[in-house]
Each structure stands twice: as structure tokens, then as C-alpha cells.
Motif scaffolding. Structure first.
Motif, PDB file in Angstrom:
ATOM      1  N   THR A  22       1.901   0.676  -0.120  1.00 32.57           N
ATOM      2  CA  THR A  22       2.737   0.948   1.047  1.00 32.57           C
ATOM      3  C   THR A  22       3.503   2.230   0.764  1.00 32.57           C
ATOM      4  N   VAL A  23       3.396   3.171   1.704  1.00 36.58           N
ATOM      5  CA  VAL A  23       4.078   4.451   1.553  1.00 36.58           C
ATOM      6  C   VAL A  23       5.020   4.620   2.739  1.00 36.58           C
ATOM      7  N   GLU A  24       6.285   4.885   2.434  1.00 34.26           N
ATOM      8  CA  GLU A  24       7.279   5.066   3.491  1.00 34.26           C
ATOM      9  C   GLU A  24       7.584   6.548   3.661  1.00 34.26           C
ATOM     10  N   TYR A  25       7.512   6.998   4.905  1.00 28.61           N
ATOM     11  CA  TYR A  25       7.838   8.372   5.266  1.00 28.61           C
ATOM     12  C   TYR A  25       9.067   8.347   6.164  1.00 28.61           C
ATOM     13  N   ASN A  55     -14.022   6.009   4.600  1.00 29.01           N
ATOM     14  CA  ASN A  55     -14.337   6.231   3.178  1.00 29.01           C
ATOM     15  C   ASN A  55     -13.856   5.100   2.276  1.00 29.01           C
ATOM     16  N   GLY A  56     -13.989   3.862   2.747  1.00 29.43           N
ATOM     17  CA  GLY A  56     -13.616   2.707   1.937  1.00 29.43           C
ATOM     18  C   GLY A  56     -12.133   2.403   1.894  1.00 29.43           C
ATOM     19  N   VAL A  57     -11.352   3.073   2.758  1.00 31.14           N
ATOM     20  CA  VAL A  57      -9.903   2.852   2.773  1.00 31.14           C
ATOM     21  C   VAL A  57      -9.472   2.379   4.172  1.00 31.14           C
ATOM     22  N   LEU A  58      -8.811   1.253   4.203  1.00 32.45           N
ATOM     23  CA  LEU A  58      -8.225   0.718   5.439  1.00 32.45           C
ATOM     24  C   LEU A  58      -6.797   1.230   5.510  1.00 32.45           C
ATOM     25  N   THR A  59      -6.408   1.796   6.668  1.00 38.41           N
ATOM     26  CA  THR A  59      -5.074   2.340   6.836  1.00 38.41           C
ATOM     27  C   THR A  59      -4.417   1.727   8.067  1.00 38.41           C
ATOM     28  N   ILE A  60      -3.209   1.210   7.872  1.00 41.40           N
ATOM     29  CA  ILE A  60      -2.393   0.679   8.979  1.00 41.40           C
ATOM     30  C   ILE A  60      -1.176   1.576   9.065  1.00 41.40           C
ATOM     31  N   THR A  61      -0.990   2.172  10.229  1.00 38.28           N
ATOM     32  CA  THR A  61       0.098   3.138  10.420  1.00 38.28           C
ATOM     33  C   THR A  61       1.126   2.602  11.396  1.00 38.28           C
ATOM     34  N   GLU A  62       2.385   2.862  11.070  1.00 36.75           N
ATOM     35  CA  GLU A  62       3.490   2.481  11.958  1.00 36.75           C
ATOM     36  C   GLU A  62       3.763   3.613  12.925  1.00 36.75           C
TER      37      GLU A  62
END
Length: 79
Positions: free
Chosen positions: A19-22, A72-79
Motif C-alpha cells: 500500500t502506497v499513500e500519496y 504485467n502481473g500486477v493488480l492495482t487498486i487506486t483511490e
């Protein structure tokens, strides 16, 4: 944005969950690694369905989620 429970258990299967917070939102990234050749995601209402090879994983999206992608094998969920 919290990581859905079913994605937390994916970590035990050699996937990396971060989890990365911006300043303007949060991103949850699930890297399924090189063992999984293809990852696809579909959403039905607030449910995400992820297919990795022959396996399928379903989970409720966090209410804050605005976008869900697989590349590319990465699932991304964006807020």
C-alpha cells in the motif's frame, strides 16, 4: 484505503502486497510475480474478480476505490 482481507492472504502464495499513500490518494498494488503469466480483473458492482492462470479470487472493493487494473502481473487498486 485498507487492503481487502482476501488480498492479505494472497501474500502467503508468493505475491507481494503493498500500500502506497500519496498526497492525492492511496494505491494498493499486488504483484503476483513471475510465476503467474497473466492476470486479468473484472468488476461487477463493488466486487472485483481476479483470474491468475487457473485460479480465481473474488473480493469486495474498498469504498474509496476509483480504479482497478491488471497489467504485467500486477493488480492495482487506486483511490
Amino acid at each position: 484505503m485498507k487492503v481487502p482481507n482476501s488480498l492479505r492472504t494472497v501474500d502467503s502464495e508468493a505475491a507481494i502486497v503493498r500500500t502506497v499513500e500519496y498526497d492525492d490518494g492511496t494505491v494498493i498494488a499486488v504483484d503476483f510475480g513471475t510465476a503467474v503469466a497473466d492476470v486479468s480483473v473484472d468488476t461487477v458492482g463493488s466486487t472485483a474478480i481476479v483470474v491468475t492462470g487457473g485460479d480465481q479470487l473474488e473480493f469486495e472493493l474498498p469504498p474509496e476505490a476509483s480504479d482497478v487494473t491488471a497489467r504485467n502481473g500486477v493488480l492495482t487498486i487506486t483511490e
